[in-house]
Write a protein that holds these residues in place. Sequence first.
Motif, PDB file in Angstrom:
ATOM      1  N   UNK A  29       1.029   3.367   2.604  1.00 37.85           N
ATOM      2  CA  UNK A  29       2.232   4.191   2.712  1.00 37.85           C
ATOM      3  C   UNK A  29       3.168   3.918   1.538  1.00 37.85           C
ATOM      4  N   UNK A  30       3.884   4.958   1.142  1.00 40.08           N
ATOM      5  CA  UNK A  30       4.908   4.865   0.095  1.00 40.08           C
ATOM      6  C   UNK A  30       4.383   4.110  -1.123  1.00 40.08           C
ATOM      7  N   UNK A  31       3.385   4.676  -1.764  1.00 39.66           N
ATOM      8  CA  UNK A  31       2.703   3.990  -2.860  1.00 39.66           C
ATOM      9  C   UNK A  31       3.665   3.606  -3.987  1.00 39.66           C
ATOM     10  N   UNK A  32       3.340   2.488  -4.623  1.00 40.79           N
ATOM     11  CA  UNK A  32       4.101   1.986  -5.757  1.00 40.79           C
ATOM     12  C   UNK A  32       3.134   1.731  -6.914  1.00 40.79           C
ATOM     13  N   UNK A  33       3.645   1.604  -8.140  1.00 41.39           N
ATOM     14  CA  UNK A  33       2.758   1.454  -9.301  1.00 41.39           C
ATOM     15  C   UNK A  33       1.739   0.316  -9.193  1.00 41.39           C
ATOM     16  N   UNK A  34       2.096  -0.769  -8.564  1.00 44.78           N
ATOM     17  CA  UNK A  34       1.154  -1.907  -8.477  1.00 44.78           C
ATOM     18  C   UNK A  34       0.010  -1.652  -7.500  1.00 44.78           C
ATOM     19  N   UNK A  35       0.038  -0.526  -6.810  1.00 40.73           N
ATOM     20  CA  UNK A  35      -1.086  -0.185  -5.921  1.00 40.73           C
ATOM     21  C   UNK A  35      -2.273   0.358  -6.718  1.00 40.73           C
ATOM     22  N   UNK A  36      -2.055   0.625  -7.998  1.00 37.09           N
ATOM     23  CA  UNK A  36      -3.143   1.135  -8.838  1.00 37.09           C
ATOM     24  C   UNK A  36      -4.304   0.145  -8.855  1.00 37.09           C
ATOM     25  N   UNK A  37      -5.511   0.677  -8.737  1.00 40.22           N
ATOM     26  CA  UNK A  37      -6.685  -0.183  -8.777  1.00 40.22           C
ATOM     27  C   UNK A  37      -7.846   0.494  -8.087  1.00 40.22           C
ATOM     28  N   UNK A  38      -8.878  -0.262  -7.843  1.00 39.39           N
ATOM     29  CA  UNK A  38     -10.043   0.259  -7.131  1.00 39.39           C
ATOM     30  C   UNK A  38     -10.116  -0.412  -5.769  1.00 39.39           C
ATOM     31  N   UNK A  39     -10.234   0.401  -4.748  1.00 42.88           N
ATOM     32  CA  UNK A  39     -10.298  -0.107  -3.383  1.00 42.88           C
ATOM     33  C   UNK A  39     -11.730   0.025  -2.877  1.00 42.88           C
ATOM     34  N   UNK A  40     -12.225  -1.057  -2.307  1.00 47.57           N
ATOM     35  CA  UNK A  40     -13.581  -1.062  -1.762  1.00 47.57           C
ATOM     36  C   UNK A  40     -13.535  -1.359  -0.271  1.00 47.57           C
ATOM     37  N   UNK A  41     -14.319  -0.592   0.466  1.00 44.17           N
ATOM     38  CA  UNK A  41     -14.583  -0.993   1.837  1.00 44.17           C
ATOM     39  C   UNK A  41     -15.866  -1.819   1.813  1.00 44.17           C
ATOM     40  N   UNK A  42     -16.021  -2.676   2.790  1.00 45.53           N
ATOM     41  CA  UNK A  42     -17.220  -3.487   2.901  1.00 45.53           C
ATOM     42  C   UNK A  42     -17.507  -3.732   4.371  1.00 45.53           C
TER      43      UNK A  42
END
Lengths: 111, 116
Positions: free
Chosen positions: A77-90
């Motif tokens: 929620x309410x994304x911020x610049x530091x949320x940038x990246x690659x998200x993986x589920x496992x």
Amino acid sequence: GQQLNQSPQSMFIQEGEDVSMNCTSSSIFNTWLWYKQDPGEGPVLLIALYKAGELTSNGRLTAQFGITRKDSFLNISASIPSDVGIYFCAGLWGGAQKLVFGQGTRLTINP
Amino acid sequence: GAVVSQHPSWVICKSGTSVKIECRSLDFQATTMFWYRQFPKQSLMLMATSNEGSKATYEQGVEKDKFLINHASLTLSTLTVTSAHPEDSSFYICSARGQATNEKLFFGSGTQLSVL
């Protein structure tokens, strides 16, 4: 072997927007984990889910373990610049206790 | 969370040489360690699973004589890429878990290997 289908593959959003991504599988998993990976770094654990139906939050992140044990979603929620990246589920499955990864969701945020 | 330390962070080597990568669990005993390989813009692919004091279990298609894994103690596992070639260039990541981590998997920071 077990496979996880993660979507979307990439997202381009504005700062402040909410984000949702999910993973599905034809197989049943015992545990779902969500990780974030920054360039040149190893994955960092965000949330771990152990029971079907479980809903867990970590700050602005919320993840749920699907009732069927074949899917999971992650919301930011309410994304911020530091949320940038690659998200993986496992997913952790069976007696082999091996962790299977989704293909990843690359998140880009426009300020 | 638990801390897993991986060294080196990056290594450049000549073709034909061997490279050793270390993975240490700093604040817990790692009963199981895993080694992954990741190519650019791709997901993590499991190479092998190692339990302390026993031989590693390799995934299909991974050459065990090329990727030597040793898990001699509850806090240290090593991956040695023997006679490295340019096609072995990749990002290698270790992970570990133990009773203290409630079976959650924690990752090292990865090693970028470049073989010239």
